[in-house]
Design an enzyme around this catalytic site. Structure first.
Site, PDB file in Angstrom:
ATOM      1  N   GLN A 167      41.518  60.323 -16.546  1.00 46.73           N
ATOM      2  CA  GLN A 167      42.418  61.156 -17.349  1.00 46.73           C
ATOM      3  C   GLN A 167      41.710  61.561 -18.633  1.00 46.73           C
ATOM      4  O   GLN A 167      42.215  62.383 -19.391  1.00 46.73           O
ATOM      5  CB  GLN A 167      43.679  60.368 -17.712  1.00 46.73           C
ATOM      6  CG  GLN A 167      44.504  59.914 -16.524  1.00 46.73           C
ATOM      7  CD  GLN A 167      45.617  58.970 -16.962  1.00 46.73           C
ATOM      8  OE1 GLN A 167      46.681  59.407 -17.384  1.00 46.73           O
ATOM      9  NE2 GLN A 167      45.378  57.682 -16.877  1.00 46.73           N
TER      10      GLN A 167
ATOM     11  N   VAL B 198      39.122  63.117 -21.381  1.00 51.06           N
ATOM     12  CA  VAL B 198      38.443  64.406 -21.561  1.00 51.06           C
ATOM     13  C   VAL B 198      37.048  64.202 -22.161  1.00 51.06           C
ATOM     14  O   VAL B 198      36.313  65.165 -22.341  1.00 51.06           O
ATOM     15  CB  VAL B 198      39.303  65.382 -22.402  1.00 51.06           C
ATOM     16  CG1 VAL B 198      40.607  65.693 -21.665  1.00 51.06           C
ATOM     17  CG2 VAL B 198      39.605  64.845 -23.800  1.00 51.06           C
TER      18      VAL B 198
ATOM     19  N   HIS C  64      42.538  65.734 -16.337  1.00 52.17           N
ATOM     20  CA  HIS C  64      43.146  66.359 -17.526  1.00 52.17           C
ATOM     21  C   HIS C  64      42.173  67.254 -18.288  1.00 52.17           C
ATOM     22  O   HIS C  64      42.383  67.536 -19.464  1.00 52.17           O
ATOM     23  CB  HIS C  64      43.714  65.280 -18.465  1.00 52.17           C
ATOM     24  CG  HIS C  64      44.936  64.589 -17.926  1.00 52.17           C
ATOM     25  ND1 HIS C  64      45.417  63.397 -18.413  1.00 52.17           N
ATOM     26  CD2 HIS C  64      45.793  64.947 -16.922  1.00 52.17           C
ATOM     27  CE1 HIS C  64      46.505  63.042 -17.741  1.00 52.17           C
ATOM     28  NE2 HIS C  64      46.742  63.960 -16.825  1.00 52.17           N
TER      29      HIS C  64
ATOM     30  N   SER D 157      48.122  53.488 -20.192  1.00 50.52           N
ATOM     31  CA  SER D 157      49.415  52.885 -20.525  1.00 50.52           C
ATOM     32  C   SER D 157      50.489  53.156 -19.478  1.00 50.52           C
ATOM     33  O   SER D 157      51.556  52.554 -19.526  1.00 50.52           O
ATOM     34  CB  SER D 157      49.894  53.420 -21.876  1.00 50.52           C
ATOM     35  OG  SER D 157      50.074  54.826 -21.797  1.00 50.52           O
TER      36      SER D 157
ATOM     37  N   ALA E  76      38.470  46.158 -21.292  1.00 46.05           N
ATOM     38  CA  ALA E  76      37.789  46.768 -20.148  1.00 46.05           C
ATOM     39  C   ALA E  76      36.301  46.409 -20.136  1.00 46.05           C
ATOM     40  O   ALA E  76      35.722  46.178 -19.069  1.00 46.05           O
ATOM     41  CB  ALA E  76      37.972  48.288 -20.188  1.00 46.05           C
TER      42      ALA E  76
HETATM   43  C1  BJW Z   1      42.549  49.033 -23.442  1.00 45.01           C
HETATM   44  C2  BJW Z   1      41.583  48.845 -24.397  1.00 45.01           C
HETATM   45  C3  BJW Z   1      40.447  48.166 -23.982  1.00 45.01           C
HETATM   46  C4  BJW Z   1      43.131  49.880 -25.367  1.00 45.01           C
HETATM   47  N1  BJW Z   1      40.349  47.759 -22.723  1.00 45.01           N
HETATM   48  N2  BJW Z   1      42.438  48.609 -22.202  1.00 45.01           N
HETATM   49  C5  BJW Z   1      59.988  63.055 -17.151  1.00 45.01           C
HETATM   50  C6  BJW Z   1      59.699  62.088 -16.211  1.00 45.01           C
HETATM   51  C7  BJW Z   1      58.471  62.077 -15.543  1.00 45.01           C
HETATM   52  C8  BJW Z   1      57.511  63.043 -15.800  1.00 45.01           C
HETATM   53  C9  BJW Z   1      57.811  64.012 -16.737  1.00 45.01           C
HETATM   54  C10 BJW Z   1      59.020  64.018 -17.404  1.00 45.01           C
HETATM   55  N3  BJW Z   1      59.033  65.075 -18.267  1.00 45.01           N
HETATM   56  C11 BJW Z   1      57.844  65.721 -18.152  1.00 45.01           C
HETATM   57  C12 BJW Z   1      57.091  65.083 -17.234  1.00 45.01           C
HETATM   58  C13 BJW Z   1      55.698  65.411 -16.812  1.00 45.01           C
HETATM   59  C14 BJW Z   1      54.688  65.129 -17.901  1.00 45.01           C
HETATM   60  C15 BJW Z   1      54.808  63.676 -18.350  1.00 45.01           C
HETATM   61  O1  BJW Z   1      54.270  62.773 -17.747  1.00 45.01           O
HETATM   62  N4  BJW Z   1      55.506  63.438 -19.442  1.00 45.01           N
HETATM   63  C16 BJW Z   1      55.717  62.049 -19.908  1.00 45.01           C
HETATM   64  C17 BJW Z   1      55.554  62.011 -21.399  1.00 45.01           C
HETATM   65  C18 BJW Z   1      57.066  61.581 -19.425  1.00 45.01           C
HETATM   66  N5  BJW Z   1      53.385  65.363 -17.340  1.00 45.01           N
HETATM   67  C19 BJW Z   1      52.831  66.574 -17.350  1.00 45.01           C
HETATM   68  O2  BJW Z   1      53.350  67.525 -17.919  1.00 45.01           O
HETATM   69  C20 BJW Z   1      51.545  66.739 -16.561  1.00 45.01           C
HETATM   70  N6  BJW Z   1      51.678  67.838 -15.669  1.00 45.01           N
HETATM   71  C21 BJW Z   1      52.576  67.827 -14.669  1.00 45.01           C
HETATM   72  O3  BJW Z   1      53.332  66.893 -14.476  1.00 45.01           O
HETATM   73  O4  BJW Z   1      52.532  68.950 -13.881  1.00 45.01           O
HETATM   74  C22 BJW Z   1      53.499  69.072 -12.839  1.00 45.01           C
HETATM   75  C23 BJW Z   1      53.138  68.348 -11.572  1.00 45.01           C
HETATM   76  C24 BJW Z   1      54.079  68.211 -10.590  1.00 45.01           C
HETATM   77  C25 BJW Z   1      53.789  67.549  -9.419  1.00 45.01           C
HETATM   78  C26 BJW Z   1      52.523  67.019  -9.203  1.00 45.01           C
HETATM   79  C27 BJW Z   1      51.592  67.194 -10.154  1.00 45.01           C
HETATM   80  C28 BJW Z   1      51.902  67.834 -11.338  1.00 45.01           C
HETATM   81  C29 BJW Z   1      50.382  67.033 -17.498  1.00 45.01           C
HETATM   82  C30 BJW Z   1      50.028  65.852 -18.333  1.00 45.01           C
HETATM   83  C31 BJW Z   1      48.912  66.221 -19.288  1.00 45.01           C
HETATM   84  C32 BJW Z   1      48.497  65.061 -20.169  1.00 45.01           C
HETATM   85  N7  BJW Z   1      47.535  65.508 -21.086  1.00 45.01           N
HETATM   86  C33 BJW Z   1      46.988  64.589 -22.063  1.00 45.01           C
HETATM   87  C34 BJW Z   1      46.063  65.456 -22.897  1.00 45.01           C
HETATM   88  C35 BJW Z   1      46.206  65.367 -24.342  1.00 45.01           C
HETATM   89  C36 BJW Z   1      45.238  66.311 -24.952  1.00 45.01           C
HETATM   90  C37 BJW Z   1      44.133  65.619 -25.642  1.00 45.01           C
HETATM   91  O5  BJW Z   1      43.258  65.044 -24.991  1.00 45.01           O
HETATM   92  O6  BJW Z   1      44.176  65.708 -26.836  1.00 45.01           O
HETATM   93  O7  BJW Z   1      46.195  63.566 -21.442  1.00 45.01           O
HETATM   94  S1  BJW Z   1      48.228  63.646 -22.937  1.00 45.01           S
HETATM   95  C38 BJW Z   1      47.307  62.149 -23.044  1.00 45.01           C
HETATM   96  O8  BJW Z   1      47.968  61.097 -22.259  1.00 45.01           O
HETATM   97  C39 BJW Z   1      45.984  62.447 -22.329  1.00 45.01           C
HETATM   98  C40 BJW Z   1      45.767  61.196 -21.528  1.00 45.01           C
HETATM   99  O9  BJW Z   1      44.887  61.478 -20.461  1.00 45.01           O
HETATM  100  C41 BJW Z   1      47.168  60.818 -21.097  1.00 45.01           C
HETATM  101  C42 BJW Z   1      47.307  59.386 -20.692  1.00 45.01           C
HETATM  102  O10 BJW Z   1      47.076  58.536 -21.762  1.00 45.01           O
HETATM  103  P1  BJW Z   1      46.315  57.148 -21.504  1.00 45.01           P
HETATM  104  O11 BJW Z   1      44.952  57.404 -21.050  1.00 45.01           O
HETATM  105  O12 BJW Z   1      47.167  56.273 -20.670  1.00 45.01           O
HETATM  106  O13 BJW Z   1      46.214  56.613 -23.010  1.00 45.01           O
HETATM  107  P2  BJW Z   1      47.235  55.686 -23.846  1.00 45.01           P
HETATM  108  O14 BJW Z   1      46.819  55.782 -25.258  1.00 45.01           O
HETATM  109  O15 BJW Z   1      48.635  56.013 -23.530  1.00 45.01           O
HETATM  110  O16 BJW Z   1      46.986  54.212 -23.278  1.00 45.01           O
HETATM  111  C43 BJW Z   1      45.760  53.535 -23.462  1.00 45.01           C
HETATM  112  C44 BJW Z   1      45.891  52.131 -22.860  1.00 45.01           C
HETATM  113  O17 BJW Z   1      44.637  51.483 -22.988  1.00 45.01           O
HETATM  114  C45 BJW Z   1      46.934  51.249 -23.579  1.00 45.01           C
HETATM  115  O18 BJW Z   1      47.781  50.648 -22.614  1.00 45.01           O
HETATM  116  C46 BJW Z   1      46.072  50.182 -24.275  1.00 45.01           C
HETATM  117  O19 BJW Z   1      46.680  48.898 -24.305  1.00 45.01           O
HETATM  118  C47 BJW Z   1      44.846  50.154 -23.410  1.00 45.01           C
HETATM  119  N8  BJW Z   1      43.634  49.738 -24.102  1.00 45.01           N
HETATM  120  N9  BJW Z   1      42.055  49.404 -25.612  1.00 45.01           N
HETATM  121  C48 BJW Z   1      41.408  47.993 -21.880  1.00 45.01           C
HETATM  122  N10 BJW Z   1      39.448  47.903 -24.883  1.00 45.01           N
END
Ligand code: BJW
Length: 233
Positions: free
Chosen positions: A91, A93, A109, A178, A220
Site C-alpha cells: 500500500q 507509495v 496505492h 492498521s 517489522a
Molecule cells: C509498525 C511499525 C513497525 C508502526 N513495525 N508495524 C466504509 C466502509 C468500508 C470502506 C469504505 C467506507 N467508506 C469508504 C470506503 C472505501 C475507502 C476506505 O477504506 N475508507 C476507510 C477510511 C473506511 N477506500 C477507498 O476509497 C479506496 N478505494 C476504493 O475502495 O475503491 C472502490 C473499490 C471497490 C471495490 C473493490 C476495490 C475498490 C482507496 C483507498 C486509498 C488509500 N490511499 C492512501 C493514500 C494516502 C495518500 C498519501 O500517501 O499521502 O493510502 S490513505 C493511506 O492509508 C495510504 C495507506 O496506504 C493506507 C493504509 O494505511 P496503513 O499502511 O495501514 O498505515 P497506518 O498508519 O494506518 O498503519 C500503520 C501500522 O503500522 C499501525 O498499525 C502501526 O502500529 C504499525 N507500525 N511502526 C511494524 N516498526
C-alpha cells in the site's frame, strides 16, 4: 496439512517506519493534524492543489534521505529464493521494497516517483518537484500532471491481479498495516475464504486482528527477518 506454495504479502506504512518514514494514523500521523481520510481525496486536491503538491513534493524529495530496512531486505530475499508463487502487494507509495531488490511487487496505492497526466492519461516516471505547472513529457501539456497516488474514492491499482493471487494463496501475510483502509483490509477475508493460512506482523493488533490465524506483535525490522529465516530455513 495443505502444501505451502503460493504466498501473498500485504505491506503498509509500518514496514517503512524503521526507515524513518511516518505512518498515517496515530498522534504523529503523516498529515500533521489532519485525518488522512479528510485530505487524501480528489476533492481536497481540487480545493487546494498548491498545498497537496507541496506535501507530495516534500515526500518525494525525502525518499533520497531514507533507505530500506531489515524487513524490506528480508522480503526481497524471500522473493529471490522462494520457489513457489509470491506477490508483495504494498500500500506504500515509497520505493523501499524495490530498492531492497524485490521484483514480484505491485503498488496498489500508486507511487511517489510517478506522475499521472490527466490530459493524456499517461503514467510517467517522476523525479524532483512536480508543482502545479509541470509539463507532461508524453503530451507536452502543462499543469495537468498530478501525483500518481490513489486517493479515497479512487480505484486501487491492479485489483484483478491481486484477486487472482489471493484466490491461489496458501499463505497470506500482512505486515505493518492498521487495517483501516479497504479493499486492502479485506484481503485477509478473501484469503481465509480460499483456505489460506493467515499471519499478521504489526506493532499492535490491527483492526482485523481477530481474522488472522496468528498475530506476531513487534517491530517489522525484527519479526520479518526471523519469519523469512523460518520460511527458507
Ligand atoms: C509498525 C511499525 C513497525 C508502526 N513495525 N508495524 C466504509 C466502509 C468500508 C470502506 C469504505 C467506507 N467508506 C469508504 C470506503 C472505501 C475507502 C476506505 O477504506 N475508507 C476507510 C477510511 C473506511 N477506500 C477507498 O476509497 C479506496 N478505494 C476504493 O475502495 O475503491 C472502490 C473499490 C471497490 C471495490 C473493490 C476495490 C475498490 C482507496 C483507498 C486509498 C488509500 N490511499 C492512501 C493514500 C494516502 C495518500 C498519501 O500517501 O499521502 O493510502 S490513505 C493511506 O492509508 C495510504 C495507506 O496506504 C493506507 C493504509 O494505511 P496503513 O499502511 O495501514 O498505515 P497506518 O498508519 O494506518 O498503519 C500503520 C501500522 O503500522 C499501525 O498499525 C502501526 O502500529 C504499525 N507500525 N511502526 C511494524 N516498526
Amino acid at each position: 496439512m495443505r502444501e505451502l506454495r503460493n504466498i501473498v504479502i500485504l505491506t503498509g506504512a509500518g514496514i517503512s517506519a524503521e526507515s524513518g518514514l511516518a505512518t498515517f494514523r496515530g498522534p504523529e500521523g503523516l498529515w500533521e493534524g489532519h485525518r488522512v481520510e479528510d485530505v487524501a481525496t480528489p476533492e481536497a486536491f481540487a480545493r487546494d492543489p498548491v498545498l497537496v503538491h507541496r506535501f507530495y513534493d516534500a515526500r518525494r524529495e525525502n525518499l533520497s534521505q531514507v533507505a530500506p530496512n531489515a524487513a524490506h531486505a528480508a522480503l526481497a530475499r524471500l522473493d529471490a529464493e522462494w520457489p513457489g508463487g509470491l506477490l508483495i502487494v504494498t500500500q506504500n507509495v515509497d520505493d523501499l521494497h524495490e530498492r531492497a531488490g524485490a521484483k514480484r511487487l505491485l503498488h496498489m496505492h500508486g507511487e511517489l516517483r510517478s506522475g499521472w497526466c490527466r490530459a493524456c492519461d499517461a503514467r510517467v516516471a517522476w523525479e524532483g518537484a512536480m508543482g502545479g505547472h509541470a509539463m507532461c513529457p508524453e503530451c507536452g501539456v502543462s499543469g495537468a500532471v498530478r501525483p500518481d497516488i490513489v486517493w479515497f474514492g479512487e480505484m486501487p491499482y491492479e485489483m484483478e491481479r491481486i484477486d487472482r493471487a489471493l484466490m491461489e494463496a496458501d499463505l497470506f501475510v500482512s505486515i505493518g498495516t492498521s487495517g483501516n483502509v479497504y479493499p486492502a483490509a479485506g484481503f485477509v477475508q478473501t484469503a481465509k475464504y480460499v483456505g489460506a493460512r493467515t499471519l499478521e506482523m504489526n506493532l499492535e493488533p490491527s483492526l482485523g486482528s481477530y481474522l488472522f490465524d496468528e498475530s506476531r506483535i513487534g517491530k517489522a525490522g525484527e519479526l520479518v527477518p526471523a519469519w523469512v529465516e523460518e520460511m527458507l530455513g
